[in-house]
Scaffold this active site. Structure first.
Site, PDB file in Angstrom:
ATOM      1  N   ASP A   7       0.770  -1.031  -0.050  1.00  0.00           N
ATOM      2  CA  ASP A   7       0.006  -0.011   0.075  1.00  0.00           C
ATOM      3  C   ASP A   7       1.021   1.179  -0.063  1.00  0.00           C
ATOM      4  O   ASP A   7       1.326   1.647   1.060  1.00  0.00           O
ATOM      5  CB  ASP A   7      -0.953   0.033   1.282  1.00  0.00           C
ATOM      6  CG  ASP A   7      -1.830   1.135   1.275  1.00  0.00           C
ATOM      7  OD1 ASP A   7      -2.219   1.579   0.151  1.00  0.00           O
ATOM      8  OD2 ASP A   7      -2.085   1.621   2.358  1.00  0.00           O
ATOM      9  N   GLU A  67      -1.253  -1.455  -4.935  1.00  0.00           N
ATOM     10  CA  GLU A  67      -2.603  -0.606  -4.862  1.00  0.00           C
ATOM     11  C   GLU A  67      -2.405   0.645  -6.048  1.00  0.00           C
ATOM     12  O   GLU A  67      -1.391   0.979  -5.716  1.00  0.00           O
ATOM     13  CB  GLU A  67      -3.108  -0.125  -3.721  1.00  0.00           C
ATOM     14  CG  GLU A  67      -4.433   0.426  -3.734  1.00  0.00           C
ATOM     15  CD  GLU A  67      -5.350   0.708  -2.313  1.00  0.00           C
ATOM     16  OE1 GLU A  67      -5.514  -0.320  -1.698  1.00  0.00           O
ATOM     17  OE2 GLU A  67      -4.915   1.890  -1.783  1.00  0.00           O
ATOM     18  N   ASP A 139      -2.454   1.087   7.323  1.00  0.00           N
ATOM     19  CA  ASP A 139      -1.513   0.866   5.959  1.00  0.00           C
ATOM     20  C   ASP A 139      -1.021  -0.775   5.684  1.00  0.00           C
ATOM     21  O   ASP A 139      -1.200  -1.252   4.912  1.00  0.00           O
ATOM     22  CB  ASP A 139      -0.232   1.612   5.955  1.00  0.00           C
ATOM     23  CG  ASP A 139      -0.418   3.103   6.350  1.00  0.00           C
ATOM     24  OD1 ASP A 139      -1.209   3.710   5.324  1.00  0.00           O
ATOM     25  OD2 ASP A 139      -0.146   3.844   7.136  1.00  0.00           O
TER      26      ASP A 139
END
Length: 171
Positions: A7, A67, A139
């Site tokens: 992420d 992502e 996160d």
């Protein structure tokens, strides 16, 4: 198969490692990579690269997923996120392993069942899918969710007899 989920973020990049054996998923590790907010941008990006490179060298994942960037209301934040994401893509690509790229809505839908899930819902489902895991913040939860999404997509592609492209599955 060991999968790394990332992420990306300039201030904090979440990471999560899972093992996927068929439909069975297990937790290997998760955490956050932080950069110094007072350091110049180039130095922060270089530090992020070195931390990701060390993480990949330590765990030797078979695949990775990152992502995709979402556009938010602040263009400067979006650009910095894009730069951190570029560093993450480069760090993984240097190793030669495949990289899947997934939109946040697809990750949430894969893990929670709906694309507009809240962070708390993602965290709860990750904890349910990986029993006993201690998640190092939102996160890291998001990074684990990205890895889980990638594992599900790879398993689906295998069951359908579809070969994933060498660069990974792009969504």
């Amino acid at each position: 198969m060991i999968l790394l989920g990332i992420d990306p973020g300039l201030g904090t990049t979440g990471w999560g490692l899972i093992r996927a054996e068929g439909n069975r998923l297990s937790h290997i590790g998760n955490g956050r990579l932080k950069t110094d907010t007072q350091a110049p941008l180039a130095q922060r990006l270089a530090h992020l690269d070195s931390m990701l490179t060390a993480l990949i060298a330590d765990h030797a994942p078979d695949g990775a997923a990152i992502e995709e960037v979402f556009v938010n209301s602040n263009p400067q934040s979006t650009l910095k996120l894009g730069q951190a994401r570029g560093v993450a893509l480069c760090a993984v690509a240097r190793t030669g392993i495949g990289v899947g790229e997934y939109a946040a809505r697809l990750v949430k839908k894969s893990v929670v069942g709906v694309g507009n899930a809240e962070k708390a819902q993602v965290h709860a489902m990750v904890a349910r899918l990986l029993p006993g895991v201690k998640i190092d913040g939102p996160d890291a939860a998001d990074a684990l969710a990205v890895a889980i999404c990638h594992a599900h997509h790879l398993a689906s592609a295998r069951s359908l007899g579809v070969q994933a492209r060498p660069a990974g599955i792009s969504r």
